[in-house]
Scaffold this motif. Structure first.
Motif, PDB file in Angstrom:
ATOM      1  N   SER A   1       0.850  -1.189   0.000  1.00  0.00           N
ATOM      2  CA  SER A   1       0.000   0.000   0.000  1.00  0.00           C
ATOM      3  C   SER A   1       0.888   1.242   0.000  1.00  0.00           C
ATOM      4  O   SER A   1       1.932   1.272   0.643  1.00  0.00           O
ATOM      5  CB  SER A   1      -0.904  -0.001   1.227  1.00  0.00           C
ATOM      6  OG  SER A   1      -1.699  -1.161   1.245  1.00  0.00           O
ATOM      7  N   SER A   2       0.468   2.276  -0.733  1.00  0.00           N
ATOM      8  CA  SER A   2       1.313   3.469  -0.834  1.00  0.00           C
ATOM      9  C   SER A   2       0.512   4.746  -0.607  1.00  0.00           C
ATOM     10  O   SER A   2      -0.707   4.776  -0.784  1.00  0.00           O
ATOM     11  CB  SER A   2       2.005   3.516  -2.203  1.00  0.00           C
ATOM     12  OG  SER A   2       1.056   3.485  -3.237  1.00  0.00           O
ATOM     13  N   ASN A   3       1.233   5.778  -0.210  1.00  0.00           N
ATOM     14  CA  ASN A   3       0.646   7.107   0.018  1.00  0.00           C
ATOM     15  C   ASN A   3      -0.499   7.068   1.027  1.00  0.00           C
ATOM     16  O   ASN A   3      -1.578   7.608   0.787  1.00  0.00           O
ATOM     17  CB  ASN A   3       0.185   7.735  -1.303  1.00  0.00           C
ATOM     18  CG  ASN A   3       1.319   7.932  -2.269  1.00  0.00           C
ATOM     19  OD1 ASN A   3       2.387   8.392  -1.881  1.00  0.00           O
ATOM     20  ND2 ASN A   3       1.106   7.560  -3.522  1.00  0.00           N
ATOM     21  N   ILE A   4      -0.244   6.429   2.156  1.00  0.00           N
ATOM     22  CA  ILE A   4      -1.224   6.350   3.244  1.00  0.00           C
ATOM     23  C   ILE A   4      -0.899   7.449   4.245  1.00  0.00           C
ATOM     24  O   ILE A   4       0.230   7.535   4.742  1.00  0.00           O
ATOM     25  CB  ILE A   4      -1.167   4.971   3.946  1.00  0.00           C
ATOM     26  CG1 ILE A   4      -1.319   3.824   2.943  1.00  0.00           C
ATOM     27  CG2 ILE A   4      -2.174   4.911   5.073  1.00  0.00           C
ATOM     28  CD1 ILE A   4      -2.635   3.757   2.239  1.00  0.00           C
ATOM     29  N   THR A   5      -1.877   8.294   4.563  1.00  0.00           N
ATOM     30  CA  THR A   5      -1.695   9.379   5.522  1.00  0.00           C
ATOM     31  C   THR A   5      -2.724   9.228   6.628  1.00  0.00           C
ATOM     32  O   THR A   5      -3.924   9.122   6.356  1.00  0.00           O
ATOM     33  CB  THR A   5      -1.863  10.759   4.846  1.00  0.00           C
ATOM     34  OG1 THR A   5      -0.948  10.851   3.753  1.00  0.00           O
ATOM     35  CG2 THR A   5      -1.613  11.885   5.827  1.00  0.00           C
ATOM     36  N   ILE A   6      -2.241   9.233   7.882  1.00  0.00           N
ATOM     37  CA  ILE A   6      -3.140   9.160   9.037  1.00  0.00           C
ATOM     38  C   ILE A   6      -2.864  10.373   9.909  1.00  0.00           C
ATOM     39  O   ILE A   6      -1.759  10.554  10.419  1.00  0.00           O
ATOM     40  CB  ILE A   6      -2.919   7.863   9.838  1.00  0.00           C
ATOM     41  CG1 ILE A   6      -3.160   6.643   8.936  1.00  0.00           C
ATOM     42  CG2 ILE A   6      -3.834   7.830  11.070  1.00  0.00           C
ATOM     43  CD1 ILE A   6      -2.738   5.325   9.547  1.00  0.00           C
ATOM     44  N   ASN A   7      -3.882  11.221  10.075  1.00  0.00           N
ATOM     45  CA  ASN A   7      -3.789  12.405  10.921  1.00  0.00           C
ATOM     46  C   ASN A   7      -4.700  12.209  12.121  1.00  0.00           C
ATOM     47  O   ASN A   7      -5.913  12.043  11.960  1.00  0.00           O
ATOM     48  CB  ASN A   7      -4.220  13.671  10.157  1.00  0.00           C
ATOM     49  CG  ASN A   7      -3.339  13.939   8.957  1.00  0.00           C
ATOM     50  OD1 ASN A   7      -2.119  14.016   9.088  1.00  0.00           O
ATOM     51  ND2 ASN A   7      -3.944  14.090   7.794  1.00  0.00           N
ATOM     52  N   ASN A   8      -4.124  12.188  13.305  1.00  0.00           N
ATOM     53  CA  ASN A   8      -4.910  12.085  14.534  1.00  0.00           C
ATOM     54  C   ASN A   8      -4.845  13.443  15.231  1.00  0.00           C
ATOM     55  O   ASN A   8      -3.850  13.790  15.851  1.00  0.00           O
ATOM     56  CB  ASN A   8      -4.344  10.965  15.433  1.00  0.00           C
ATOM     57  CG  ASN A   8      -5.297  10.626  16.556  1.00  0.00           C
ATOM     58  OD1 ASN A   8      -6.485  10.526  16.344  1.00  0.00           O
ATOM     59  ND2 ASN A   8      -4.757  10.451  17.749  1.00  0.00           N
ATOM     60  N   PHE A   9      -5.912  14.187  15.099  1.00  0.00           N
ATOM     61  CA  PHE A   9      -5.935  15.578  15.575  1.00  0.00           C
ATOM     62  C   PHE A   9      -6.292  15.646  17.068  1.00  0.00           C
ATOM     63  O   PHE A   9      -6.741  14.670  17.658  1.00  0.00           O
ATOM     64  CB  PHE A   9      -6.924  16.391  14.743  1.00  0.00           C
ATOM     65  CG  PHE A   9      -6.501  16.540  13.309  1.00  0.00           C
ATOM     66  CD1 PHE A   9      -5.558  17.499  12.944  1.00  0.00           C
ATOM     67  CD2 PHE A   9      -7.020  15.715  12.323  1.00  0.00           C
ATOM     68  CE1 PHE A   9      -5.149  17.634  11.628  1.00  0.00           C
ATOM     69  CE2 PHE A   9      -6.630  15.846  11.002  1.00  0.00           C
ATOM     70  CZ  PHE A   9      -5.688  16.801  10.654  1.00  0.00           C
TER      71      PHE A   9
END
Length: 191
Positions: A178-186
């Motif tokens: 898997s590529s270009n995975i972004t996880i933002n936990n605000f």
């Protein structure tokens, strides 16, 4: 001849319009719906609102069915869930341009509350107060036979896996393909 030509143009016009129409499914009666929701065309939007529930002991309760430009919206107070031992509350496998916005609750009794397997371009917005829960692998972004690429998760709510007895349990699961995975936990978000 002219009359037949006009008729042919009308048919072509309606075919073109039909292919570009967005389709909307609304569950908003405040009750419980037990029928699996399967997207049958591109540009489909499913909205669960007004404290409504989509629930049953079925896999793939919301099946994007490989369609493009699908949108799922679960509003505050509303619920989408699989029960019993079933998985994939939202199955987005092999879709493209999939958008999920959750302010309510998404629960899988077994694995994968949200399945992004082989999704090309997808986004998940879990808003404040939103809950996403599964026994294992709550959000799955694996590559199977296609490409899993360009997935963004923005979390302001809670995302968790409930099976703490299994060492293989993941809240969010991805693999090397898997590529270009972004996880933002605000701020205020819990994973």
């Amino acid at each position: 001849m002219c009359k037949n030509l006009k008729h042919l143009f009308k048919i072509i016009f309606f075919v073109i319009i039909h292919q570009n129409l967005a389709y909307s499914i609304d569950i908003n009666d405040g009750g419980t719906t037990t029928t699996k929701q399967t997207f049958t065309s591109a540009n489909t939007t499913l909205t669960i609102s007004n404290s409504s529930t989509l629930s049953n002991a079925l896999n793939n309760m919301i099946n994007i069915n490989g369609q493009s430009n699908g949108t799922v919206i679960i509003e505050a107070g509303s619920l989408a869930e699989t029960t019993g031992t079933k998985s994939n509350t939202i199955n987005g496998a092999s879709a493209s341009n999939l958008t999920i916005t959750n302010s309510g609750t998404i629960i899988s009794a077994s694995s994968k509350a949200i399945n992004f397997t082989d999704v090309e371009t997808g986004s998940l917005m879990n808003k404040s107060g939103g809950i996403i829960k599964a026994k294992t692998n709550t959000i799955s972004m694996l590559e199977n036979t296609g490409t899993t690429d360009d997935i963004t998760i923005n979390n302001y709510g809670t995302i968790f896996a409930s099976d703490d007895d299994d060492a293989g349990t993941n809240t969010i699961k991805s693999d090397d393909d898997s590529s270009n995975i972004t996880i933002n936990n605000f701020k205020g978000g819990h994973i």
